[in-house]
Design a protein around this motif. Structure first.
Motif, short mmCIF file in Angstrom:
data_model
loop_
_atom_site.label_atom_id
_atom_site.label_comp_id
_atom_site.label_asym_id
_atom_site.label_seq_id
_atom_site.Cartn_x
_atom_site.Cartn_y
_atom_site.Cartn_z
N ILE A 25 0.84 -1.20 0.00
CA ILE A 25 0.00 0.00 0.00
C ILE A 25 0.88 1.25 0.00
N SER A 26 1.92 1.24 0.81
CA SER A 26 2.83 2.40 0.88
C SER A 26 3.48 2.68 -0.48
N ASP A 28 2.09 1.77 -3.45
CA ASP A 28 1.02 2.19 -4.36
C ASP A 28 0.60 3.65 -4.15
N TYR A 29 0.67 4.12 -2.91
CA TYR A 29 0.23 5.49 -2.59
C TYR A 29 1.39 6.46 -2.45
N ARG A 32 1.35 10.26 -1.59
CA ARG A 32 -0.03 10.72 -1.38
C ARG A 32 -0.49 10.30 0.02
N ILE A 34 -2.99 8.93 2.83
CA ILE A 34 -4.13 7.99 2.81
C ILE A 34 -5.08 8.36 3.94
N ASP A 92 -7.95 10.49 -0.71
CA ASP A 92 -7.73 9.13 -1.17
C ASP A 92 -8.11 8.20 -0.02
N LEU A 94 -9.12 4.78 1.90
CA LEU A 94 -8.92 3.33 1.93
C LEU A 94 -9.81 2.77 3.04
N SER A 120 -10.46 9.13 -4.51
CA SER A 120 -10.48 7.71 -4.85
C SER A 120 -10.99 6.92 -3.64
N HIS A 122 -10.57 2.89 -2.24
CA HIS A 122 -10.10 1.52 -2.39
C HIS A 122 -10.46 0.75 -1.14
#
Ligand code: IMP
Ligand code: MG
Length: 174
Positions: A25-26, A28-29, A32, A34, A92, A94, A120, A122
């Motif tokens: 996750i770190s 992928d983001y 940005r 979270i 963003d 999650l 977003s 997720h």
């Protein structure tokens, strides 16, 4: 107490997997922040363990929805028991869940949260029971463990509000 709990996933395995997912996750983001939306109460242990291991900036909010009564079967009725404190506009998001079973809770939750204008959304879950899925449209982005159709407790998951504090995932044997 009529039921027994058998270890399905030991504590070390759960923690190791959470570290791996947090690293993914770190990546992928990267760069940005979270906004973690923890689904209470079951998601709280996983959310904390995950949040501690993320290397991107993290903010946290909590929501409580109810789809289960005291037993082990979904009622199919989902309602907001506690809403988020913060707006989701431009964030963003999650969503962090303990387990996805029929997918009814998440299908409903994602629909309401989407209407709040996040950048977003997720979905991250500790456990998934893919065989049980009714709402096929629910797409899980991060899953720690896919498990067979058994009723599990521990690491936040309960049976009648018991066993949430177990540091491993166990199967309830009635
Ligand atoms: P769904 O709406 O059927 O996907 O159910 C999701 C919720 O049901 C989860 O967030 C849990 O609170 C609960 N749940 C589903 N399976 C289990 C289980 O095996 N043990 C404990 N709770 C469960
Ligand atoms: Mg839950």
């Amino acid at each position: 107490m009529a039921e027994k709990v058998r270890v399905l996933i030991p504590e070390e395995d759960v923690n190791k997997k959470i570290s791996e997912i947090a690293a993914q996750i770190s990546r992928d983001y990267e760069g940005r922040p979270i906004h973690l939306v923890c689904v209470l109460k079951g998601g709280v242990f996983f959310t904390c363990e995950l949040a501690k291991r993320l290397t991107v900036p993290v903010s946290l909010d909590f929501m409580s929805v109810s789809s289960y009564g005291g037993g082990t079967e979904s009622s199919g009725v989902v309602r907001i028991v506690k809403d988020l404190d913060e707006p989701l506009e431009g964030k963003d998001v999650l969503i962090v869940e303990d387990i996805i079973d029929s997918g009814r809770t998440l299908a409903y939750l994602i629909e309401i949260l989407k209407q709040r204008g996040p950048a977003s959304i997720h979905l991250c879950t500790l456990l998934d029971k893919p065989e049980r899925r009714v709402k096929k449209q629910v797409k899980v982005d991060y899953t720690c463990f896919s498990i067979p159709d058994e009723f599990v407790v521990g690491y936040g998951l309960d049976y009648d509000q018991k066993y949430r504090n177990l540091p491993y995932i166990g199967v309830v044997e009635f």
